[in-house]
Design an enzyme around this catalytic site. Structure first.
Site, PDB file in Angstrom:
ATOM      1  N   GLN A 192       0.813  -1.219   0.000  1.00 14.70           N
ATOM      2  CA  GLN A 192       0.000   0.000   0.000  1.00 14.70           C
ATOM      3  C   GLN A 192       0.840   1.260   0.000  1.00 14.70           C
ATOM      4  O   GLN A 192       0.311   2.372  -0.139  1.00 14.70           O
ATOM      5  CB  GLN A 192      -0.937   0.005   1.205  1.00 14.70           C
ATOM      6  CG  GLN A 192      -0.242   0.154   2.544  1.00 14.70           C
ATOM      7  CD  GLN A 192      -1.175  -0.021   3.720  1.00 14.70           C
ATOM      8  OE1 GLN A 192      -1.559  -1.130   4.060  1.00 14.70           O
ATOM      9  NE2 GLN A 192      -1.556   1.092   4.341  1.00 14.70           N
TER      10      GLN A 192
ATOM     11  N   CYS B 155      -5.156   0.313   3.540  1.00 11.80           N
ATOM     12  CA  CYS B 155      -5.044  -1.090   3.975  1.00 11.80           C
ATOM     13  C   CYS B 155      -6.346  -1.861   3.802  1.00 11.80           C
ATOM     14  O   CYS B 155      -6.347  -3.032   3.420  1.00 11.80           O
ATOM     15  CB  CYS B 155      -4.574  -1.152   5.425  1.00 11.80           C
ATOM     16  SG  CYS B 155      -5.667  -0.340   6.603  1.00 11.80           S
TER      17      CYS B 155
ATOM     18  N   HIS C 223      -5.717  -0.800  11.460  1.00 10.55           N
ATOM     19  CA  HIS C 223      -5.137  -1.446  10.283  1.00 10.55           C
ATOM     20  C   HIS C 223      -5.908  -2.713   9.957  1.00 10.55           C
ATOM     21  O   HIS C 223      -6.343  -3.443  10.852  1.00 10.55           O
ATOM     22  CB  HIS C 223      -3.673  -1.793  10.576  1.00 10.55           C
ATOM     23  CG  HIS C 223      -2.895  -2.267   9.384  1.00 10.55           C
ATOM     24  ND1 HIS C 223      -2.848  -1.583   8.196  1.00 10.55           N
ATOM     25  CD2 HIS C 223      -2.118  -3.379   9.195  1.00 10.55           C
ATOM     26  CE1 HIS C 223      -2.067  -2.228   7.342  1.00 10.55           C
ATOM     27  NE2 HIS C 223      -1.632  -3.333   7.927  1.00 10.55           N
TER      28      HIS C 223
ATOM     29  N   ASN D   8       0.090  -9.276   5.242  1.00  7.47           N
ATOM     30  CA  ASN D   8       0.035  -7.820   5.377  1.00  7.47           C
ATOM     31  C   ASN D   8       0.138  -7.173   3.997  1.00  7.47           C
ATOM     32  O   ASN D   8       0.314  -7.861   2.990  1.00  7.47           O
ATOM     33  CB  ASN D   8       1.158  -7.334   6.303  1.00  7.47           C
ATOM     34  CG  ASN D   8       0.825  -6.038   6.994  1.00  7.47           C
ATOM     35  OD1 ASN D   8      -0.061  -5.300   6.590  1.00  7.47           O
ATOM     36  ND2 ASN D   8       1.543  -5.730   8.065  1.00  7.47           N
TER      37      ASN D   8
END
Length: 517
Positions: free
Chosen positions: A123, A129, A438, A459
């Site tokens: 990102q 996110c 997040h 992630n």
């Protein structure tokens, strides 16, 4: 405690109480090691009487002499001198990092989805996110259907439409709150972040339904998608200015015919949105039109050249076709919903947040509040189906992005500073200590004797962090800092599914559950 509340005995009765106590101790043959001190305390064999904190007069200030006394006492302890040498010259987290936690948080799991998204996404310098996490869930369906080795959906495509929808949502909220004072908490909260990068699952569901999806190859990141701060500041400034103008028009035109005023405000709002569209288009680039056909060319995992011609909205609907759902173990990604764990509110209760959203009159942001056991069981069931799980957490707490570890035992703050940190999850929410910050994706879990020990996390911070982009999350960390998981209705009990039919409890816009990941 009723009419007869407990109270201290009168002084005249005190000696009788002590006499009876001494007699009982004699009966128990403990009198040989018993003493009475000052006719007030009875204690045993050489033990000191209870120590009580002396009464100290309250002081509103703090004196330099008091600080010096504290410092003198602090430095008399060799352990504190050692801590001073270490902590004043090095990062605290490096000094207090737990070796045992690092060793135990391994990338080994006995339940793992068979196909993980590839490549690891990035990102970059943006707060997207939630769009990365959601498209990382969606892409598994597309990778299975089209037999792809790697694939990315365009996060920028959804980002573009989210910005313009949020601008409209903000201006509509301004028009609907003109009776509120400008300095009211509601207006100030609306003005704080009109078009922030963050979002929620229901918000991405709105975007996909209205605008569809496209492969990243057809609408890749521009510079300002990957580094959005300047664009966000510019649009925020413009919208705050627009809010003042709309409120002024509304208040100064009180004598105007309502239908005329409505037309004036509508015209002004359209001009404002057109300016936002100009900024977005020049900084992100014109996106594919939702209902215009596009051609996508790709090679499948066997190297075969393939071509797909479709429209963004039709491409998104493919996620729910029978072939895709069979590949996903019966999961329809368009039917996924959010579980949350908010211990401030009753469990098995539907929650929502006032004035939180992106598409006006679209799907509202709703959460089914459950305990962590229910949430974790649902996540495990999703992973067993081969489906990744979108989840929201407070990623900055007890985490190391370089090592890719999230563990409540990761840093020995209590040992290092000789303090106690004992807030409960509800207390952290109530005091602003924690909230969702997040969104990421679960792709695996390690379960022993029916209980999860650690979780594998995909992630969106590139493959340069963690284990080539993957993190390990301890189950204890999940208990404390995970707030949301997005699951299929079929992986929860009928009782939990029934909660979706409730009228939601409406939380204020500034509530922690209104935080955008």
């Amino acid at each position: 405690m009723g009419a007869q509340q407990s109270k201290l005995p009168e002084p005249a009765d005190r000696e009788k109480v002590l006499e009876r106590l001494e007699a009982q101790l004699e009966t128990l043959k403990l009198s040989h090691n018993t003493r009475v001190v000052d006719n007030e305390y009875v204690y045993l064999g050489g033990e000191a009487p209870p120590q009580y904190t002396p009464i100290i007069a309250h002081k509103q200030d703090i004196s330099a002499s008091t600080i010096q006394e504290w410092e003198k006492e602090l430095m008399e302890d060799p352990k504190n001198r050692l801590a001073l040498a270490a902590l004043s010259s090095n990062p605290a987290n490096a000094v207090l990092s737990s070796r045992s936690a690092t060793i135990s948080d391994t990338q080994t799991f006995n339940i793992k989805i068979p196909i993980e998204g590839s490549p690891i996404t990035n990102q970059a310098q943006s707060g997207r996110c939630w769009l990365f996490a959601s498209t990382n869930v969606f892409r598994i369906a597309i990778m299975k259907k089209y037999r792809l080795e790697s694939f990315q959906l365009s996060q920028s495509y959804l980002f573009y439409w989210d910005k313009i929808e949020k601008a409209n949502y903000f201006l509509e909220n301004i028009l609907n709150t003109t009776d509120e004072d400008l300095d009211s908490r509601l207006i100030q909260t609306l003005l704080a972040s009109p078009v922030g990068d963050g979002g929620q699952w229901d918000m991405v569901a709105n975007l996909v339904k209205k605008y569809g999806l496209v492969p990243q190859a057809l609408y890749p990141d521009s510079y300002n998608a990957a580094s959005s701060a300047v664009m966000d500041r510019l649009i925020t400034t413009k919208l705050r200015e627009d809010a003042i103008r709309l409120r002024s028009l509304s208040s100064t035109s009180s004598a105007t015919d309502p239908s005329i005023l409505k037309s004036v405000l509508s015209t002004e709002k359209q001009k404002m949105l057109r300016e936002i569209h100009l900024i977005l288009t020049l900084m992100l680039g014109p996106p594919p039109a939702p209902d215009e056909p596009f051609t996508w060319e790709y090679n499948d995992r066997d190297g075969n050249f393939c071509t797909v011609r479709t429209r963004p909205t039709a491409f998104a609907k493919e996620l729910s076709d029978s072939r895709t759902m069979r590949a996903l173990g019966g999961t329809d990604v368009h039917s996924l919903f959010s579980l949350v764990n908010d211990p401030r509110n009753p469990y098995k209760r539907l929650l929502s947040v006032k004035r939180l959203g992106n598409v006006w009159e679209g799907r509202p942001v709703t959460y089914v509040n459950v305990d962590m056991t229910t949430m974790k069981e649902a996540c495990i069931n999703m992973l067993k189906r081969g489906m990744p799980v979108f989840f929201g957490s407070d990623v900055g707490k007890y985490s190391d992005s370089a090592k890719g570890i999230m563990d409540t035992r990761l840093y020995e703050y209590e040992l290092g500073f000789n303090i106690k940190l004992g807030m409960k999850k509800a207390e952290r929410l109530m005091t602003g200590e924690s909230q969702m910050t997040h969104a990421m994706v679960l792709t695996g879990v390690h379960v022993v004797s029916g209980k999860p020990l650690r979780w594998r996390v995909e992630n969106s911070w590139s493959d340069k962090v963690g284990d080539k982009g993957y993190f390990v999350m301890s189950d204890a960390w999940m208990d404390e800092f995970v707030y949301q998981a997005v699951v299929d209705p079929s992986v929860v009990s009928p009782v939990v599914r029934k909660v979706l039919e409730q009228k939601p409890k409406m939380l204020e816009l500034w509530d922690p559950m209104g935080a955008l990941a």
